[in-house]
Design an enzyme around this catalytic site. Structure first.
Site, PDB file in Angstrom:
ATOM      1  N   LYS A  22       0.840  -1.212   0.000  1.00 49.19           N
ATOM      2  CA  LYS A  22       0.000   0.000   0.000  1.00 49.19           C
ATOM      3  C   LYS A  22       0.875   1.262   0.000  1.00 49.19           C
ATOM      4  O   LYS A  22       0.650   2.188  -0.766  1.00 49.19           O
ATOM      5  CB  LYS A  22      -0.899  -0.002   1.244  1.00 49.19           C
ATOM      6  CG  LYS A  22      -1.544   1.330   1.553  1.00 49.19           C
ATOM      7  CD  LYS A  22      -2.358   1.313   2.824  1.00 49.19           C
ATOM      8  CE  LYS A  22      -1.587   1.481   4.108  1.00 49.19           C
ATOM      9  NZ  LYS A  22      -1.246   2.860   4.501  1.00 49.19           N
ATOM     10  N   ASN A  23       1.884   1.282   0.877  1.00 49.53           N
ATOM     11  CA  ASN A  23       2.657   2.512   1.041  1.00 49.53           C
ATOM     12  C   ASN A  23       3.658   2.749  -0.094  1.00 49.53           C
ATOM     13  O   ASN A  23       4.257   3.817  -0.173  1.00 49.53           O
ATOM     14  CB  ASN A  23       3.364   2.523   2.407  1.00 49.53           C
ATOM     15  CG  ASN A  23       2.353   2.724   3.527  1.00 49.53           C
ATOM     16  OD1 ASN A  23       1.185   3.043   3.276  1.00 49.53           O
ATOM     17  ND2 ASN A  23       2.795   2.523   4.767  1.00 49.53           N
ATOM     18  N   ARG A  92      -4.894  10.509   4.801  1.00 54.40           N
ATOM     19  CA  ARG A  92      -3.837  11.513   4.874  1.00 54.40           C
ATOM     20  C   ARG A  92      -2.885  11.470   3.685  1.00 54.40           C
ATOM     21  O   ARG A  92      -2.337  12.490   3.276  1.00 54.40           O
ATOM     22  CB  ARG A  92      -2.982  11.270   6.120  1.00 54.40           C
ATOM     23  CG  ARG A  92      -3.634  11.505   7.414  1.00 54.40           C
ATOM     24  CD  ARG A  92      -2.595  11.292   8.485  1.00 54.40           C
ATOM     25  NE  ARG A  92      -1.370  11.999   8.133  1.00 54.40           N
ATOM     26  CZ  ARG A  92      -1.124  13.259   8.413  1.00 54.40           C
ATOM     27  NH1 ARG A  92      -1.993  13.966   9.066  1.00 54.40           N
ATOM     28  NH2 ARG A  92       0.014  13.820   8.038  1.00 54.40           N
ATOM     29  N   CYS A 116      -4.386  12.554  13.350  1.00 55.64           N
ATOM     30  CA  CYS A 116      -5.063  11.263  13.229  1.00 55.64           C
ATOM     31  C   CYS A 116      -4.835  10.458  14.500  1.00 55.64           C
ATOM     32  O   CYS A 116      -4.210  10.949  15.435  1.00 55.64           O
ATOM     33  CB  CYS A 116      -4.603  10.509  11.992  1.00 55.64           C
ATOM     34  SG  CYS A 116      -2.981   9.818  12.162  1.00 55.64           S
ATOM     35  N   ARG A 121       0.906  14.494  13.298  1.00 54.65           N
ATOM     36  CA  ARG A 121       1.340  14.316  11.909  1.00 54.65           C
ATOM     37  C   ARG A 121       1.279  15.594  11.066  1.00 54.65           C
ATOM     38  O   ARG A 121       0.516  15.687  10.096  1.00 54.65           O
ATOM     39  CB  ARG A 121       0.560  13.166  11.260  1.00 54.65           C
ATOM     40  CG  ARG A 121       0.688  11.888  12.084  1.00 54.65           C
ATOM     41  CD  ARG A 121       0.031  10.712  11.452  1.00 54.65           C
ATOM     42  NE  ARG A 121       0.745  10.230  10.294  1.00 54.65           N
ATOM     43  CZ  ARG A 121       0.280   9.282   9.478  1.00 54.65           C
ATOM     44  NH1 ARG A 121      -0.886   8.746   9.701  1.00 54.65           N
ATOM     45  NH2 ARG A 121       0.993   8.875   8.458  1.00 54.65           N
ATOM     46  N   LEU A 125       7.283  20.028   7.113  1.00 51.86           N
ATOM     47  CA  LEU A 125       8.542  19.753   6.395  1.00 51.86           C
ATOM     48  C   LEU A 125       8.307  19.697   4.882  1.00 51.86           C
ATOM     49  O   LEU A 125       9.150  20.130   4.098  1.00 51.86           O
ATOM     50  CB  LEU A 125       9.177  18.449   6.889  1.00 51.86           C
ATOM     51  CG  LEU A 125       9.524  18.419   8.388  1.00 51.86           C
ATOM     52  CD1 LEU A 125       9.972  17.038   8.822  1.00 51.86           C
ATOM     53  CD2 LEU A 125      10.610  19.450   8.714  1.00 51.86           C
ATOM     54  N   ASP A 307       5.312   0.698  11.924  1.00 53.56           N
ATOM     55  CA  ASP A 307       4.112   0.010  11.435  1.00 53.56           C
ATOM     56  C   ASP A 307       4.036  -1.448  11.884  1.00 53.56           C
ATOM     57  O   ASP A 307       3.043  -2.125  11.612  1.00 53.56           O
ATOM     58  CB  ASP A 307       4.041   0.089   9.896  1.00 53.56           C
ATOM     59  CG  ASP A 307       3.793   1.504   9.404  1.00 53.56           C
ATOM     60  OD1 ASP A 307       3.419   2.357  10.225  1.00 53.56           O
ATOM     61  OD2 ASP A 307       3.977   1.753   8.195  1.00 53.56           O
ATOM     62  N   ARG A 399      -8.573  -0.507   5.029  1.00 49.99           N
ATOM     63  CA  ARG A 399      -7.785   0.519   4.330  1.00 49.99           C
ATOM     64  C   ARG A 399      -6.441  -0.031   3.870  1.00 49.99           C
ATOM     65  O   ARG A 399      -5.858   0.485   2.921  1.00 49.99           O
ATOM     66  CB  ARG A 399      -7.534   1.703   5.267  1.00 49.99           C
ATOM     67  CG  ARG A 399      -8.785   2.477   5.563  1.00 49.99           C
ATOM     68  CD  ARG A 399      -8.476   3.671   6.413  1.00 49.99           C
ATOM     69  NE  ARG A 399      -7.369   4.412   5.820  1.00 49.99           N
ATOM     70  CZ  ARG A 399      -6.717   5.386   6.414  1.00 49.99           C
ATOM     71  NH1 ARG A 399      -7.074   5.773   7.611  1.00 49.99           N
ATOM     72  NH2 ARG A 399      -5.725   6.012   5.802  1.00 49.99           N
TER      73      ARG A 399
HETATM   74  C1  EPZ Z   1       4.488   7.033   6.296  1.00 48.88           C
HETATM   75  O1  EPZ Z   1       3.721   8.077   6.877  1.00 48.88           O
HETATM   76  C2  EPZ Z   1       3.579   5.825   6.212  1.00 48.88           C
HETATM   77  N1  EPZ Z   1       2.433   6.152   5.372  1.00 48.88           N
HETATM   78  C3  EPZ Z   1       3.129   5.398   7.597  1.00 48.88           C
HETATM   79  O2  EPZ Z   1       2.368   4.218   7.493  1.00 48.88           O
HETATM   80  C4  EPZ Z   1       4.373   5.117   8.447  1.00 48.88           C
HETATM   81  O3  EPZ Z   1       3.985   4.828   9.768  1.00 48.88           O
HETATM   82  C5  EPZ Z   1       5.313   6.321   8.441  1.00 48.88           C
HETATM   83  O4  EPZ Z   1       5.626   6.709   7.074  1.00 48.88           O
HETATM   84  C6  EPZ Z   1       6.631   6.067   9.159  1.00 48.88           C
HETATM   85  O5  EPZ Z   1       7.290   4.982   8.605  1.00 48.88           O
HETATM   86  C7  EPZ Z   1       2.543   6.048   4.042  1.00 48.88           C
HETATM   87  O6  EPZ Z   1       3.589   5.703   3.495  1.00 48.88           O
HETATM   88  C8  EPZ Z   1       1.328   6.361   3.242  1.00 48.88           C
HETATM   89  P1  EPZ Z   1       6.594  10.485   8.130  1.00 48.88           P
HETATM   90  P2  EPZ Z   1       4.240   9.583   6.809  1.00 48.88           P
HETATM   91  O7  EPZ Z   1       6.418  11.767   7.388  1.00 48.88           O
HETATM   92  O8  EPZ Z   1       4.911   9.809   5.520  1.00 48.88           O
HETATM   93  C9  EPZ Z   1       6.902  13.780  11.582  1.00 48.88           C
HETATM   94  C10 EPZ Z   1       0.535   2.773   7.946  1.00 48.88           C
HETATM   95  O9  EPZ Z   1       0.110   2.199   8.989  1.00 48.88           O
HETATM   96  N2  EPZ Z   1       6.710  14.797  10.538  1.00 48.88           N
HETATM   97  O10 EPZ Z   1       7.808   9.671   7.841  1.00 48.88           O
HETATM   98  O11 EPZ Z   1       3.103  10.453   7.172  1.00 48.88           O
HETATM   99  C11 EPZ Z   1       5.667  12.920  11.794  1.00 48.88           C
HETATM  100  O12 EPZ Z   1       4.701  13.554  12.602  1.00 48.88           O
HETATM  101  C12 EPZ Z   1       1.006   4.225   7.976  1.00 48.88           C
HETATM  102  O13 EPZ Z   1       0.565   2.218   6.835  1.00 48.88           O
HETATM  103  C13 EPZ Z   1       6.790  16.134  10.867  1.00 48.88           C
HETATM  104  O14 EPZ Z   1       7.034  16.500  12.026  1.00 48.88           O
HETATM  105  O15 EPZ Z   1       5.306   9.583   7.979  1.00 48.88           O
HETATM  106  C14 EPZ Z   1       6.264  11.670  12.401  1.00 48.88           C
HETATM  107  O16 EPZ Z   1       6.484  11.883  13.777  1.00 48.88           O
HETATM  108  C15 EPZ Z   1       0.678   4.957   9.217  1.00 48.88           C
HETATM  109  N3  EPZ Z   1       6.590  17.068   9.879  1.00 48.88           N
HETATM  110  C16 EPZ Z   1       7.628  11.568  11.694  1.00 48.88           C
HETATM  111  O17 EPZ Z   1       7.903  12.879  11.177  1.00 48.88           O
HETATM  112  C17 EPZ Z   1       6.345  16.699   8.584  1.00 48.88           C
HETATM  113  O18 EPZ Z   1       6.191  17.604   7.735  1.00 48.88           O
HETATM  114  C18 EPZ Z   1       7.664  10.574  10.543  1.00 48.88           C
HETATM  115  O19 EPZ Z   1       6.558  10.808   9.686  1.00 48.88           O
HETATM  116  C19 EPZ Z   1       6.274  15.346   8.267  1.00 48.88           C
HETATM  117  C20 EPZ Z   1       6.462  14.403   9.256  1.00 48.88           C
END
Ligand code: EPZ
Length: 422
Positions: A22-23, A92, A116, A121, A125, A307, A399
């Protein structure tokens, strides 16, 4: 609303075919916006999130021909660059259209995703990096309004934090920008590698694929022509089935999997006493004589994935001894703890760490799913709980897990989908 009814205690056996990730599929679907020609995608997982993002493309004016695991997408006909709240609030990952829409059309509006169940989230960045590439961004009425009338320009981006979605958005934006973009502290998950390879196969020069430093030479506004993309196997679905083997004391073979991508889960399960036969694209798990406790910290790839945290907690809750599980990526990803405790687990939370005291047995109860991976942890626990467990609110599972109850039934689990009575 559907729920899963699971009679615990069945031994599992046999093999399960892992679906596409999915991701990986979500950013790849978003990347099709970088093209005005047809793009063929295969091995898509049959899950709601994929259908939601494809629906968003059709709402923008794209043409989508989607049947189960295959989609043909043609974004030559896009007439709108507004990703509406109705879709973004459902998923999202819709924010992934921001980079490609802006770089191809010079403007777009994308609804802010909001928080969420697993944490705040933010997307700061993503936005700061796009601004560094020349975008003008305004947040108004719950929407991110971005403009770059003369196109985006290559820039040096240093992410303060490693972000999967942020890296994906900027890689896509950079692909059609003018000049070279370098991304430092980039995420290097397999899903990002596949996105970069798709874009590189379309003729964009990308250096550093699979490392934390990426350099992308943009096409200066010229749309890309993609080759067919076969989505990589889902490493989180695979890890979840390994946990199903470990928790139910069963031997299970996973087919169509990339063993390298699930190395951290295999290593942790080995430390708990499970053993493995590893093939080129298959993995067989043999259960432990007695499950040992595990200590783990969630971190970016190739470290242990957030995850998989909930699923490992379900397994650790039945180990002999105390495990410590620390969540470092999301501030609120422990919603499954109280539900696992309702099934008889003995888990204490202190800040971002869970102390998990192994118990001998889970007892069936009604439990509620709160997010995608938390839901799968409850299903794992229910597979071995004494009695009949009802896992409610499984729209979260739908999902992201392709035919979970069908695949578990085929392995021998007693699991059926039912409808709540009104
Ligand atoms: C991706 O989410 C995945 N989703 C998530 O999978 C996964 O848990 C996550 O990466 C971490 O591996 C998809 O790929 C669609 P991040 P993403 O930006 O991209 C912070 C599942 O169960 N952050 O790497 O949203 C954020 O809050 C899902 O399949 C900021 O602070 O994750 C988090 O603490 C859930 N500012 C950390 O960085 C930003 O602008 C990592 O988030 C962006 C992120």
């Amino acid at each position: 609303m559907d729920y899963l009814q699971i009679n615990g205690g069945n031994k599992l056996r046999g093999s399960v075919t892992i679906s596409g990730a999915k991701n990986a599929a979500l950013p790849i679907i978003a990347a099709t916006i970088l093209s005005d020609k047809e793009v063929a995608l295969t091995n898509l997982p049959n899950v709601v999130d994929i259908r939601t993002l494809l629906k968003l493309l059709t709402m923008l004016g794209g043409e989508v021909d989607h049947h189960e695991t295959v989609a043909k997408v043609n974004n030559g006909s896009i007439t709108s660059t507004k990703a509406v709240y109705e879709i973004v609030s459902q998923m999202r990952a819709s924010i992934l259209v921001l980079g490609p829409l802006l770089t191809r059309f010079g403007e777009c509006e994308v609804s802010l995703p909001g928080g969420c169940a697993i944490g705040q989230r933010p997307i700061d960045l993503h936005l700061t990096a796009l601004e560094a590439m020349g975008a003008q961004i305004e947040i108004k009425g719950g929407y991110v309004r971005a403009e770059a009338p003369n196109g985006l320009k290559g820039a040096k981006i240093i992410f303060d934090k490693i972000t999967v979605g942020g890296t994906e958005n900027i890689v896509m934006a950079a692909a059609m920008a003018k000049g070279t973009t370098t991304i430092l502290n980039a995420a290097k998950e397999p899903e990002i590698v596949q996105l970069c390879e798709m874009i590189a196969d379309a003729g964009v020069k990308i250096e550093g694929i699979g490392t934390s430093e990426l350099s992308i030479e943009g096409t200066d506004g010229k749309p890309l022509e993609f080759k067919e993309v076969e989505i990589i196997p889902d490493r989180i679905e695979a890890g979840t089935y390994l946990c199903a083997g470990a928790i139910s004391n069963s031997t299970i073979t996973l087919d169509k999997v990339n063993p390298e991508h699930i190395r951290s889960s295999i290593d942790k399960l080995e430390s708990m006493g499970c053993t493995f036969d590893i093939g080129k694209d298959s993995v067989t798990i043999h259960p432990a004589d007695e499950l040992k406790p595990v200590n783990l910290i969630t971190i970016e790839y190739p470290g242990f994935p957030t995850d998989m945290q909930a699923q490992f907690m379900a397994v650790a809750a039945l180990a002999k001894g105390e495990s410590l599980i620390e969540e470092r990526l999301f501030e609120n990803r422990f919603m499954h703890v109280s539900e696992l405790n309702r099934l008889g687990a003995d888990i204490w939370l202190k800040g971002s760490t869970a102390a998990v005291k192994g118990v001998d047995l889970f007892y069936a109860a009604d439990v509620m799913a709160t997010d995608l991976r938390a839901s799968s942890a409850l299903v794992l626990a229910a597979l071995v709980a004494e009695g009949t467990t009802n896992v409610r609110r499984i729209y979260h599972l739908d999902r992201g897990y392709d035919n979970l109850e069908g695949k578990l039934s085929a392995l021998g689990a007693d699991i059926v989908r039912k409808k709540e009575e009104a």
